[in-house]
Design an enzyme around this catalytic site. Structure first.
Site, PDB file in Angstrom:
ATOM      1  N   GLU A   1      -6.164  -1.171  15.173  1.00 47.21           N
ATOM      2  CA  GLU A   1      -6.747  -2.120  14.217  1.00 47.21           C
ATOM      3  C   GLU A   1      -5.754  -3.193  13.780  1.00 47.21           C
ATOM      4  O   GLU A   1      -4.628  -2.900  13.390  1.00 47.21           O
ATOM      5  CB  GLU A   1      -7.231  -1.353  12.979  1.00 47.21           C
ATOM      6  CG  GLU A   1      -7.842  -2.282  11.936  1.00 47.21           C
ATOM      7  CD  GLU A   1      -8.188  -1.560  10.629  1.00 47.21           C
ATOM      8  OE1 GLU A   1      -8.330  -0.326  10.657  1.00 47.21           O
ATOM      9  OE2 GLU A   1      -8.295  -2.246   9.610  1.00 47.21           O
TER      10      GLU A   1
ATOM     11  N   ARG B   1       0.833  -1.196   0.000  1.00 49.46           N
ATOM     12  CA  ARG B   1       0.000   0.000   0.000  1.00 49.46           C
ATOM     13  C   ARG B   1       0.869   1.248   0.000  1.00 49.46           C
ATOM     14  O   ARG B   1       1.836   1.319   0.740  1.00 49.46           O
ATOM     15  CB  ARG B   1      -0.921   0.014   1.219  1.00 49.46           C
ATOM     16  CG  ARG B   1      -1.862  -1.173   1.235  1.00 49.46           C
ATOM     17  CD  ARG B   1      -2.831  -1.146   2.392  1.00 49.46           C
ATOM     18  NE  ARG B   1      -3.608  -2.384   2.386  1.00 49.46           N
ATOM     19  CZ  ARG B   1      -4.539  -2.696   3.275  1.00 49.46           C
ATOM     20  NH1 ARG B   1      -4.805  -1.849   4.262  1.00 49.46           N
ATOM     21  NH2 ARG B   1      -5.189  -3.830   3.193  1.00 49.46           N
TER      22      ARG B   1
ATOM     23  N   ARG C   1       1.545  -6.293  12.463  1.00 45.55           N
ATOM     24  CA  ARG C   1       0.957  -5.706  13.666  1.00 45.55           C
ATOM     25  C   ARG C   1       0.891  -6.727  14.805  1.00 45.55           C
ATOM     26  O   ARG C   1       0.937  -6.365  15.988  1.00 45.55           O
ATOM     27  CB  ARG C   1      -0.433  -5.140  13.357  1.00 45.55           C
ATOM     28  CG  ARG C   1      -0.337  -3.896  12.468  1.00 45.55           C
ATOM     29  CD  ARG C   1      -1.647  -3.187  12.260  1.00 45.55           C
ATOM     30  NE  ARG C   1      -1.438  -2.015  11.406  1.00 45.55           N
ATOM     31  CZ  ARG C   1      -2.380  -1.115  11.107  1.00 45.55           C
ATOM     32  NH1 ARG C   1      -3.612  -1.255  11.587  1.00 45.55           N
ATOM     33  NH2 ARG C   1      -2.102  -0.090  10.337  1.00 45.55           N
TER      34      ARG C   1
ATOM     35  N   SER D   1      -9.975  -6.520   9.903  1.00 47.00           N
ATOM     36  CA  SER D   1     -11.181  -5.857   9.454  1.00 47.00           C
ATOM     37  C   SER D   1     -12.011  -6.926   8.769  1.00 47.00           C
ATOM     38  O   SER D   1     -11.549  -7.531   7.812  1.00 47.00           O
ATOM     39  CB  SER D   1     -10.765  -4.778   8.457  1.00 47.00           C
ATOM     40  OG  SER D   1     -11.726  -3.785   8.370  1.00 47.00           O
TER      41      SER D   1
ATOM     42  N   ARG E   1       2.454   0.879  10.218  1.00 49.02           N
ATOM     43  CA  ARG E   1       2.013   1.315   8.898  1.00 49.02           C
ATOM     44  C   ARG E   1       3.161   1.194   7.908  1.00 49.02           C
ATOM     45  O   ARG E   1       3.983   2.083   7.776  1.00 49.02           O
ATOM     46  CB  ARG E   1       1.498   2.758   8.963  1.00 49.02           C
ATOM     47  CG  ARG E   1       0.681   3.197   7.767  1.00 49.02           C
ATOM     48  CD  ARG E   1       0.033   4.546   8.000  1.00 49.02           C
ATOM     49  NE  ARG E   1      -0.919   4.510   9.083  1.00 49.02           N
ATOM     50  CZ  ARG E   1      -2.195   4.148   8.954  1.00 49.02           C
ATOM     51  NH1 ARG E   1      -2.668   3.824   7.769  1.00 49.02           N
ATOM     52  NH2 ARG E   1      -2.997   4.118   9.996  1.00 49.02           N
TER      53      ARG E   1
END
Length: 441
Positions: free
Chosen positions: A364, A277, A406, A367, A292
């Site tokens: 988070e 990303r 994460r 999801s 991130r």
RNA sequence: GGAGGGGUGGCAGAGCGGACGAUUGCGAUGGUCUUGAAAACCAUUGGCCGGCAACGGCUCGCGGGUUCGAAUCCCGCCCCCUCCGCCA
């Protein structure tokens, strides 16, 4: 083939987003869904165009029918050696009229498509209404954040101290937001992948797949990444391929353009892939550590299910993801996203948020979404009812099960000891050669 | 990268300007026969859109063109296969 993203924005999918007929018959519900998300779509214009187009279509079909019959007749006349000139002339004129109507229909159709592809999926009735993430609602919580008798370190401090995370060299090799994992850090990454894949395939009933990581535009379109998230993705310079931002894309596209059998449903897949990303527009956020990254690993869960059971399937999917965190002993909470925070393609979404001591909050890590028939329409994924009858769109779901990087961060932080070493969660030890801790040196 | 070959219904495979939405075979579904099954025989059998239906339209990789008429002819694009070269 291609669907022309690079040409002129004429996205010609086979099946179209939200069903026009549905929009016609449920205009106000659609309007509410769109505005609840904080979006604007010219629905009235859409309906007007739709009415005009259908009028033209009626005319067009009638003319085509006449044209067809006339041409057949010409064939017969000529076979019998009779004169067909008058009819030929008439059909020629009709042909011109048809072409003109077709052109008009084409223009209107293109404008309709341009509007349609900007209509998001409609939020489920159980989704809290609100403009942004502050309206998300906590559903449940598991585990207690640990009370530290010392000042806990962040995972980047721990990782560098243990020499298992090397941020500087990651930057040197690529750029910022890339990290080099070393030794037991790399091993833990790999162990987590295997642990999660084993859990989902052996205990939760998923079939493991390993898909392509570069995909074409059509795949990106059907899951809804294109056109909206184009800037988020890495594209190849000389090929019309994109690096996947999530395994959701290739795995959901496994059945693009297919008609499945009802008795084959539900289908559960899980896949480990790297994800890429660009994180455009998040420059200031999470600049430190693994949270991130431009490249990260993830184990993804994807389901193709019968429309009747998709919300139950969402609950099950979420539990499957939660199971990962529970077995690793990581405290987390589950939130249901509000309309304003929901992604474009999703009708309902639960976020799993893991406790990160360095942030002092839940972050988070997964999801889990039900896309209902939204992706199935864009990707033309149907099933044939067992008793016969019209084929119908399946419902698709997916969720992270879970993000690997994460998880590494969460383990380091939650399992740290005062001396900067880290205990390895028991469930993970078999995947790390029985190792119980990571210590410096 | 070079040279060839090819994309037609669930599959195989014809058709190469009009009677073709498409011969045929296999498969699938229903039926006859049989104690049951197999075999054999008979019948049905692509998809999508609009319509309560009758019916109509679209669909032979995709897009454009020629023609009264295109699966068939012309142009552009995409994909697949085979051989050679290169390569983990």
């Amino acid at each position: 083939m291609g669907i022309g993203f690079r040409e002129e924005g004429a996205y010609v999918g086979r099946a179209l987003m939200l069903d026009l007929k549905f929009i016609r018959e449920n205009t106000e519900a659609v309007r509410k869904g769109v505005t609840d998300r904080g979006l604007e779509v010219p629905l009235d214009r859409l309906l007007e165009l739709d009415a005009r187009r259908r009028k033209i279509l009626t005319d067009l079909e009638e003319k085509r029918a006449r044209h067809k019959r006339g041409n057949k007749e010409i064939g017969e006349l000529m076979r019998r050696g009779e004169d067909a000139w008058a009819l030929r002339e008439e059909m020629g004129a009709l042909s011109d009229e048809i072409k003109a109507l077709e052109a008009e229909e084409g223009e209107i159709g293109a404008e309709i498509r341009d509007i349609l592809i900007r209509i998001p999926n409609l939020p489920h009735e159980t989704v809290p209404v609100g403009p942004d993430e502050t309206f998300n609602q906590e559903v449940r919580r598991w585990g207690e954040p640990r009370e530290f008798a010392f000042k806990p370190l962040s995972h980047w401090e721990l990782g560098e101290g243990l020499d298992i995370l090397d941020f500087q060299r990651g930057v040197k090799i690529a750029e910022s937001r890339f990290t080099l994992l070393k030794g037991k850090g790399a091993l833990m990454e790999r162990a987590l992948i295997n642990f999660m894949l084993d859990l989902h395939t052996r205990e939760h009933g998923y079939t493991e797949v390993f898909p392509p990581i570069l995909v074409n535009e059509e795949s990106m379109f059907s899951t809804g990444q294109l056109p909206k998230l184009k800037d988020e993705m890495y594209a190849c310079r000389d090929d019309e391929l994109y690096l996947i931002p999530t395994a959701e894309v290739p795995v959901t596209n496994i059945h693009r353009g297919e008609t499945l059998r009802e008795e084959d449903l539900p289908i559960y897949y899980c896949a480990y892939t790297p994800c890429f990303r660009r994180e455009a527009g998040s420059y200031g956020r999470d600049i430190r550590g693994l949270i991130r990254q431009h490249q990260f690993n993830k184990v993804e869960l994807v389901k193709f299910v019968h429309p009747d059971g998709s919300y139950d399937e969402l609950e099950k999917l979420t539990r499957d993801a939660e199971d990962v965190l529970q077995r690793l002993g990581l405290p987390y909470r589950v939130e249901v996203l509000s309309t304003g925070d929901l992604s474009f393609s999703a009708a309902k979404c639960y976020d799993l948020e893991v406790w990160l001591p360095s942030y002092g909050e839940y972050k988070e890590i997964s999801s889990c979404s039900n896309f209902t028939d939204f992706q199935a329409r864009r990707g033309d994924i149907r099933f044939k009812p067992a008793g016969g009858g019209k084929s119908t769109f399946v419902h698709t779901l997916n969720g992270s099960g879970v993000a690997i990087g994460r998880t590494v961060a969460a383990i380091l932080e939650n399992y740290q000891r005062e001396d900067g070493s880290v205990e390895i969660p028991e469930a993970l030890r078999p995947y790390m050669h029985g190792m119980e801790e990571i210590t410096a040196g």
